[in-house]
Design an enzyme around this catalytic site. Structure first.
Site, PDB file in Angstrom:
ATOM      1  NE  ARG A  76      -3.612   0.527   2.356  1.00 40.16           N
ATOM      2  CZ  ARG A  76      -4.249   1.029   3.402  1.00 40.16           C
ATOM      3  NH1 ARG A  76      -4.333   0.329   4.526  1.00 40.16           N
ATOM      4  NH2 ARG A  76      -4.795   2.215   3.345  1.00 40.16           N
ATOM      5  CD  GLN A 109     -11.894  10.349   8.816  1.00 40.76           C
ATOM      6  OE1 GLN A 109     -12.405   9.343   9.294  1.00 40.76           O
ATOM      7  NE2 GLN A 109     -12.559  11.190   8.031  1.00 40.76           N
ATOM      8  CG  HIS A 127      -7.213   7.294  11.056  1.00 37.10           C
ATOM      9  ND1 HIS A 127      -8.282   7.260  10.179  1.00 37.10           N
ATOM     10  CD2 HIS A 127      -7.755   7.456  12.294  1.00 37.10           C
ATOM     11  CE1 HIS A 127      -9.416   7.394  10.863  1.00 37.10           C
ATOM     12  NE2 HIS A 127      -9.112   7.520  12.138  1.00 37.10           N
ATOM     13  CB  CYS A 135      10.493  -0.448  17.739  1.00 37.56           C
ATOM     14  SG  CYS A 135      10.633  -1.993  18.688  1.00 37.56           S
ATOM     15  CB  CYS A 161      13.690  -2.414  16.894  1.00 35.45           C
ATOM     16  SG  CYS A 161      14.317  -0.997  17.821  1.00 35.45           S
ATOM     17  CB  CYS A 164      14.496  -3.189  21.896  1.00 41.22           C
ATOM     18  SG  CYS A 164      12.970  -3.166  20.923  1.00 41.22           S
ATOM     19  N   GLY A 201     -14.906  14.073   1.185  1.00 43.73           N
ATOM     20  CA  GLY A 201     -14.636  12.672   0.899  1.00 43.73           C
ATOM     21  C   GLY A 201     -14.615  11.744   2.087  1.00 43.73           C
ATOM     22  CB  SER A 203     -18.325   7.252   4.982  1.00 48.41           C
ATOM     23  OG  SER A 203     -17.488   6.774   6.036  1.00 48.41           O
TER      24      SER A 203
END
EC number: 2.3.1.286
Length: 258
Positions: A76, A109, A127, A135, A161, A164, A201, A203
Site C-alpha cells: 500500500r 483520516q 490515523h 518499533c 529494531c 531492542c 470525501g 463517510s
C-alpha cells in the site's frame, strides 16, 4: 446534479469561503479517489472489498501474525508513493498560500501523505501515515528504505529494531488502538479557531474521527460538505456539494478568484 444546482452550490460555497479567515478542512478517503487510491467504503472497488479489515487493520491480528500485514502495508505504501496529488489536493494548497485567508488547517483520516506532497504545510494525521514506522516494543522510529513491493504479496517478514530487536510496524492507527492524543488535541483546537469547515470525501461512520465535525456544528461553524453522495455528515452540513474533491475544490478556488 443539474447545471443550475451546481452553480448554486458553487455560489453558496464561495459566499461562505469569502467571509472565512480560518479554514478547517476535514478529509477522508474520497479526497484521494481521483489520485487513483481506492476508497475503503466503495462497495465495488474499495480497498477493503477483498480484505477482512480485522485481518489487516487490528492490533490483535498484528500480534498473532505480523507478516501478512507487513506485506500488505508495504505494498500500500508503494501504491500511495506512486500516486500523485489530484486537483483537489492542489486547490487546498493554493488556498493556503492565497491572501484571502489567514490560515488553512487540514485534519485528515488519510494515511497517504498526498496533502503534504501537494504543498500543504499544516496537516494533522488522525490515523497516522504509511510512510512512518516505529518499533512495536520500544517505539524507536525506523527509517523507511522505500523498498516497496510492486504487487501484493502474501507474506513479508518485518525488519527488527536495531535498539531492542522488536518488530518494526507501520505508523498507522489500527482497530483496537487509540487515536494519537496530540493530533486529536490539535484538531480540536483548530476547529475551535475555525470560521468555516470543509468536509471532503468522508463517510462519517469512522469514530471517533467522525465526531470532529459535530464539534464544529456545536460551535456554530458553517459546514460545507463535498461528496458525490450523501453521508452520515450531510445532516449537520449547511449544504452538501454533490461532487468530487478534484472537481469541487478547484471550482471553489476559481470562484474566490473571480
Amino acid at each position: 446534479m443539474s447545471e443550475r444546482q451546481l452553480e448554486k452550490s458553487i455560489e453558496h460555497a464561495v459566499e461562505l469561503a469569502r467571509e472565512a479567515r480560518n479554514i478547517e478542512v476535514f478529509t477522508g478517503a474520497g479526497m484521494s479517489a481521483d489520485s487513483g487510491l481506492e476508497t475503503y467504503r466503495d462497495d465495488k472497488t474499495g480497498l477493503w472489498s477483498n480484505v477482512d479489515p480485522q485481518a489487516m487493520a487490528s492490533i490483535d491480528a498484528w500480534r498473532k501474525d505480523p507478516e501478512p500485514m507487513w506485506a500488505w502495508y508495504r505494498w500500500r505504501a508503494g501504491v500511495a508513493a506512486r500516486a500523485e496529488p489530484n486537483a483537489g489536493h492542489q486547490a487546498i494548497s493554493y488556498w493556503e498560500g492565497s491572501d484571502t485567508v489567514e490560515h488553512v488547517h487540514i485534519t485528515t483520516q488519510n494515511i497517504d501523505n498526498l496533502h503534504e506532497r501537494a504543498g500543504s504545510s499544516d496537516v494533522t494525521h488522525l490515523h497516522g501515515s504509511l510512510f512512518e514506522y516505529r518499533c512495536s516494543d520500544c517505539a524507536t522510529p525506523w527509517e523507511d528504505d522505500k523498498n516497496y513491493p510492486q504487487e501484493p504479496i502474501a507474506r513479508l517478514a518485518p525488519p527488527q529494531c536495531e535498539k531492542c530487536g522488536g518488530l518494526i510496524r507501520p505508523g498507522v492507527v489500527w482497530f483496537g488502538e487509540n487515536l494519537p492524543v496530540e493530533e486529536w488535541d490539535i484538531a480540536e483546537q483548530r476547529i475551535a479557531e475555525a470560521d468555516l469547515m470543509i468536509i471532503v470525501g468522508t463517510s462519517g461512520i469512522v469514530h471517533p474521527a467522525a465526531a470532529l465535525p459535530q464539534l464544529a456544528q456545536q460551535r456554530g461553524v458553517p459546514i460545507v460538505e463535498i461528496s458525490p453522495t450523501r453521508t452520515e455528515l450531510s445532516r449537520i452540513a449547511d449544504f452538501t456539494w454533490m461532487s468530487t474533491a478534484a472537481q469541487a475544490l478547484p471550482a471553489l478556488m476559481r470562484g474566490l478568484s473571480a
